[in-house]
Design a protein around this motif. Structure first.
Motif, PDB file in Angstrom:
ATOM      1  N   SER A  67       0.839  -1.199   0.000  1.00 36.57           N
ATOM      2  CA  SER A  67       0.000   0.000   0.000  1.00 36.57           C
ATOM      3  C   SER A  67       0.872   1.245   0.000  1.00 36.57           C
ATOM      4  CB  SER A  67      -0.934   0.015   1.219  1.00 36.57           C
ATOM      5  OG  SER A  67      -0.173   0.041   2.412  1.00 36.57           O
ATOM      6  N   VAL A  68       0.307   2.328  -0.526  1.00 37.62           N
ATOM      7  CA  VAL A  68       0.978   3.630  -0.583  1.00 37.62           C
ATOM      8  C   VAL A  68      -0.023   4.681  -0.127  1.00 37.62           C
ATOM      9  CG1 VAL A  68       2.085   5.346  -2.072  1.00 37.62           C
ATOM     10  CG2 VAL A  68       2.469   2.907  -2.490  1.00 37.62           C
ATOM     11  N   VAL A  69       0.429   5.628   0.681  1.00 34.44           N
ATOM     12  CA  VAL A  69      -0.417   6.729   1.143  1.00 34.44           C
ATOM     13  C   VAL A  69       0.167   8.042   0.622  1.00 34.44           C
ATOM     14  CG1 VAL A  69      -1.287   8.010   3.130  1.00 34.44           C
ATOM     15  CG2 VAL A  69      -1.206   5.521   3.203  1.00 34.44           C
ATOM     16  N   VAL A  70      -0.679   8.855  -0.007  1.00 36.57           N
ATOM     17  CA  VAL A  70      -0.271  10.162  -0.550  1.00 36.57           C
ATOM     18  C   VAL A  70      -1.059  11.250   0.176  1.00 36.57           C
ATOM     19  CG1 VAL A  70      -0.205  11.628  -2.592  1.00 36.57           C
ATOM     20  CG2 VAL A  70       0.320   9.192  -2.802  1.00 36.57           C
ATOM     21  N   LEU A 105      -6.526  11.703  -8.642  1.00 32.67           N
ATOM     22  CA  LEU A 105      -5.122  11.700  -8.240  1.00 32.67           C
ATOM     23  C   LEU A 105      -4.595  10.280  -8.433  1.00 32.67           C
ATOM     24  CD1 LEU A 105      -2.921  13.563  -6.880  1.00 32.67           C
ATOM     25  CD2 LEU A 105      -3.550  12.429  -4.742  1.00 32.67           C
ATOM     26  N   GLU A 106      -3.555  10.135  -9.238  1.00 35.22           N
ATOM     27  CA  GLU A 106      -3.059   8.812  -9.601  1.00 35.22           C
ATOM     28  C   GLU A 106      -1.562   8.687  -9.338  1.00 35.22           C
ATOM     29  OE1 GLU A 106      -5.849   7.781 -13.459  1.00 35.22           O
ATOM     30  OE2 GLU A 106      -4.168   9.155 -13.718  1.00 35.22           O
ATOM     31  N   LEU A 107      -1.142   7.473  -9.100  1.00 35.12           N
ATOM     32  CA  LEU A 107       0.274   7.140  -9.118  1.00 35.12           C
ATOM     33  C   LEU A 107       0.639   6.713 -10.530  1.00 35.12           C
ATOM     34  CD1 LEU A 107       0.602   5.007  -5.843  1.00 35.12           C
ATOM     35  CD2 LEU A 107       1.127   7.429  -6.132  1.00 35.12           C
ATOM     36  N   VAL A 166      -2.085   4.210 -11.646  1.00 34.92           N
ATOM     37  CA  VAL A 166      -2.631   3.413 -10.550  1.00 34.92           C
ATOM     38  C   VAL A 166      -3.663   4.289  -9.845  1.00 34.92           C
ATOM     39  CG1 VAL A 166      -2.158   2.160  -8.422  1.00 34.92           C
ATOM     40  CG2 VAL A 166      -0.452   2.169 -10.264  1.00 34.92           C
ATOM     41  N   THR A 167      -4.930   3.896  -9.885  1.00 39.73           N
ATOM     42  CA  THR A 167      -5.992   4.690  -9.274  1.00 39.73           C
ATOM     43  C   THR A 167      -6.109   4.366  -7.792  1.00 39.73           C
ATOM     44  OG1 THR A 167      -7.639   3.032  -9.887  1.00 39.73           O
ATOM     45  CG2 THR A 167      -7.268   4.833 -11.430  1.00 39.73           C
ATOM     46  N   SER A 205       7.057   6.339 -10.449  1.00 40.06           N
ATOM     47  CA  SER A 205       7.864   7.462 -10.933  1.00 40.06           C
ATOM     48  C   SER A 205       7.254   8.819 -10.607  1.00 40.06           C
ATOM     49  CB  SER A 205       8.057   7.368 -12.453  1.00 40.06           C
ATOM     50  OG  SER A 205       6.804   7.480 -13.127  1.00 40.06           O
ATOM     51  N   ALA A 206       5.927   8.897 -10.456  1.00 38.22           N
ATOM     52  CA  ALA A 206       5.309  10.211 -10.291  1.00 38.22           C
ATOM     53  C   ALA A 206       3.936  10.092  -9.652  1.00 38.22           C
ATOM     54  CB  ALA A 206       5.196  10.916 -11.645  1.00 38.22           C
ATOM     55  N   VAL A 207       3.450  11.241  -9.170  1.00 35.63           N
ATOM     56  CA  VAL A 207       2.067  11.422  -8.746  1.00 35.63           C
ATOM     57  C   VAL A 207       1.436  12.407  -9.723  1.00 35.63           C
ATOM     58  CG1 VAL A 207       0.519  12.270  -6.943  1.00 35.63           C
ATOM     59  CG2 VAL A 207       2.563  10.974  -6.318  1.00 35.63           C
ATOM     60  N   ARG A 208       0.255  12.075 -10.253  1.00 40.69           N
ATOM     61  CA  ARG A 208      -0.389  12.920 -11.268  1.00 40.69           C
ATOM     62  C   ARG A 208      -1.788  13.325 -10.812  1.00 40.69           C
ATOM     63  NH1 ARG A 208      -0.899  10.293 -17.035  1.00 40.69           N
ATOM     64  NH2 ARG A 208      -2.517   9.051 -15.984  1.00 40.69           N
ATOM     65  N   TRP A 209      -2.105  14.601 -11.031  1.00 43.34           N
ATOM     66  CA  TRP A 209      -3.440  15.124 -10.699  1.00 43.34           C
ATOM     67  C   TRP A 209      -4.067  15.722 -11.948  1.00 43.34           C
ATOM     68  CZ3 TRP A 209      -5.963  19.731 -11.236  1.00 43.34           C
ATOM     69  CH2 TRP A 209      -7.163  19.895 -10.527  1.00 43.34           C
ATOM     70  N   THR A 210      -5.330  15.410 -12.181  1.00 44.65           N
ATOM     71  CA  THR A 210      -6.119  16.054 -13.229  1.00 44.65           C
ATOM     72  C   THR A 210      -7.519  16.300 -12.684  1.00 44.65           C
ATOM     73  OG1 THR A 210      -6.735  13.881 -14.116  1.00 44.65           O
ATOM     74  CG2 THR A 210      -4.899  15.014 -15.188  1.00 44.65           C
ATOM     75  N   PRO A 211      -8.206  17.363 -13.136  1.00 45.91           N
ATOM     76  CA  PRO A 211      -9.572  17.609 -12.656  1.00 45.91           C
ATOM     77  C   PRO A 211     -10.584  16.651 -13.254  1.00 45.91           C
ATOM     78  CG  PRO A 211      -8.968  19.243 -14.287  1.00 45.91           C
ATOM     79  CD  PRO A 211      -7.737  18.425 -14.048  1.00 45.91           C
ATOM     80  N   GLN A 212     -10.259  16.054 -14.420  1.00 46.83           N
ATOM     81  CA  GLN A 212     -11.136  15.092 -15.062  1.00 46.83           C
ATOM     82  C   GLN A 212     -10.298  14.257 -16.019  1.00 46.83           C
ATOM     83  OE1 GLN A 212     -14.085  17.481 -17.001  1.00 46.83           O
ATOM     84  NE2 GLN A 212     -12.644  18.449 -18.385  1.00 46.83           N
ATOM     85  N   PRO A 213     -10.724  13.028 -16.326  1.00 44.93           N
ATOM     86  CA  PRO A 213      -9.906  12.156 -17.162  1.00 44.93           C
ATOM     87  C   PRO A 213      -9.601  12.769 -18.523  1.00 44.93           C
ATOM     88  CG  PRO A 213     -11.680  10.915 -16.126  1.00 44.93           C
ATOM     89  CD  PRO A 213     -11.947  12.356 -15.839  1.00 44.93           C
ATOM     90  N   GLY A 214      -8.339  12.658 -18.945  1.00 45.04           N
ATOM     91  CA  GLY A 214      -7.932  13.123 -20.263  1.00 45.04           C
ATOM     92  C   GLY A 214      -7.700  14.611 -20.385  1.00 45.04           C
ATOM     93  N   ASP A 215      -7.822  15.362 -19.301  1.00 46.76           N
ATOM     94  CA  ASP A 215      -7.630  16.817 -19.349  1.00 46.76           C
ATOM     95  C   ASP A 215      -6.136  17.118 -19.260  1.00 46.76           C
ATOM     96  OD1 ASP A 215      -7.668  19.547 -19.167  1.00 46.76           O
ATOM     97  OD2 ASP A 215      -9.289  19.631 -17.704  1.00 46.76           O
TER      98      ASP A 215
END
Length: 302
Positions: free
Chosen positions: A209-212, A232-234, A242-243, A280-290
């Motif tokens: 498990s991972v906690v962000v 917010l995804e890994l 990774v959702t 490798s990263a943490v990614r944030w988007t307000p909606q999928p594909g944005d």
């Protein structure tokens, strides 16, 4: 007496874990069809359960879609398809008879017809053939150009993230409703198995498990209406997302729905992934594909 539907029980369990979430988010977590999840939740909300199913939208986008649908319906009503050609619009009359005036009636009588002779009207004006149009997808897939305008979605070139940083960096971005927000990646705990199991959850063999921990600050005058970590995804080293998992911890409180202007709201997001997965990263988007509003934090140094 019929027992409870196991699918409904599984659905309610996921809702109870997150508290507040969008229907597509719940459907994605459970691997179910969005329409089925929406129908089941709507039905369950009428059974006396403490459950409210809401609606959230891009208001201008919905207005555009409704306007396109109304325009299409008006045009279709004004010139429906021809029963034989399938063409829309006015159609020339076929056959030897004039377009106006009474038509002669053929019959066995060959002599002169009693009464005044029919006066043929003017010949019809020739009409150019109307080429058949391809069927128009009024709504289109959500988030595409067809969803807003009713046409075919235009290809969107890939764009780099709006902002990039590392752990501790605060990145600025505008939300889909124009709200000015900033998001800070506070902490990434990897692995967080001790926190996960202490909260009463179980990991399968070969999982970790991972906690962000993130914070969202609303700097504008428009409320931020969604869960700050809804998308917010890994990101793994091979680029796969990774959702988040539909679980929470009392020791690491989750995000709550919405952030009002001038407020800062923090929360923790939990992920469950294969033990051998490299991140490798943490990614944030307000909606999928944005891709125009994507934030990316490099965590390869963990």
């Amino acid at each position: 007496m019929t027992g409870p539907d196991p699918v409904d029980v599984r659905l309610l369990s996921a809702v109870a874990e997150v508290g507040r979430a969008a229907v597509p988010d719940i459907a994605g977590r459970l691997g179910m069809d969005v329409r089925e999840v929406a129908a089941r939740l709507a039905a369950l909300s009428t059974t006396g359960l403490p459950l409210v199913v809401g609606v959230e939208c891009d208001q201008q986008g919905i207005r555009n879609a409704v306007a396109v649908a109304q325009q299409w319906a008006a045009q279709n009503a004004a010139s429906g398809p021809h029963p034989t050609t399938g063409y829309s619009g006015p159609h020339p009359m076929s056959g030897p008879y004039p377009a106006s005036g009474p038509y002669p009636v053929p019959g066995p009588h060959q002599g002169p017809v009693s009464g005044p002779a029919p006066v043929p009207g003017p010949p019809p004006m020739p009409q150019p053939p109307v080429a058949p149009q391809p069927p128009m997808s009024t709504w289109g897939p959500p988030g595409s150009a067809a969803w807003a305008r009713g046409d075919q979605p235009a290809p969107v070139p890939a764009q780099p993230p709006t902002g990039t940083g590392t752990i501790g960096t605060k990145l600025d971005v505008h939300g889909v409703s124009g709200e000015r927000i900033s998001i800070q990646l506070i902490e990434v705990v990897d692995p967080a198995d001790f926190l996960f199991t202490a909260a009463g959850h179980e990991l399968q063999e070969g999982e970790r498990s991972v906690v962000v921990h993130t914070e969202l600050t609303n700097h504008g005058q428009v409320p931020f209406p969604s869960l700050p970590d809804m998308y917010l995804e890994l990101i793994t080293k091979d680029g796969a997302p990774v959702t988040k998992a539909p679980v929470s911890m009392s020791s690491r409180p989750p995000h709550r729905m919405g952030v009002q202007p001038g407020e800062t709201a923090g929360g923790h997001t939990i992920y469950v992934l294969p033990e051998s997965t490299e991140l490798s990263a943490v990614r944030w988007t307000p909606q999928p594909g944005d891709q125009q509003r994507t934030l990316l934090w490099d965590i390869t140094g963990l």
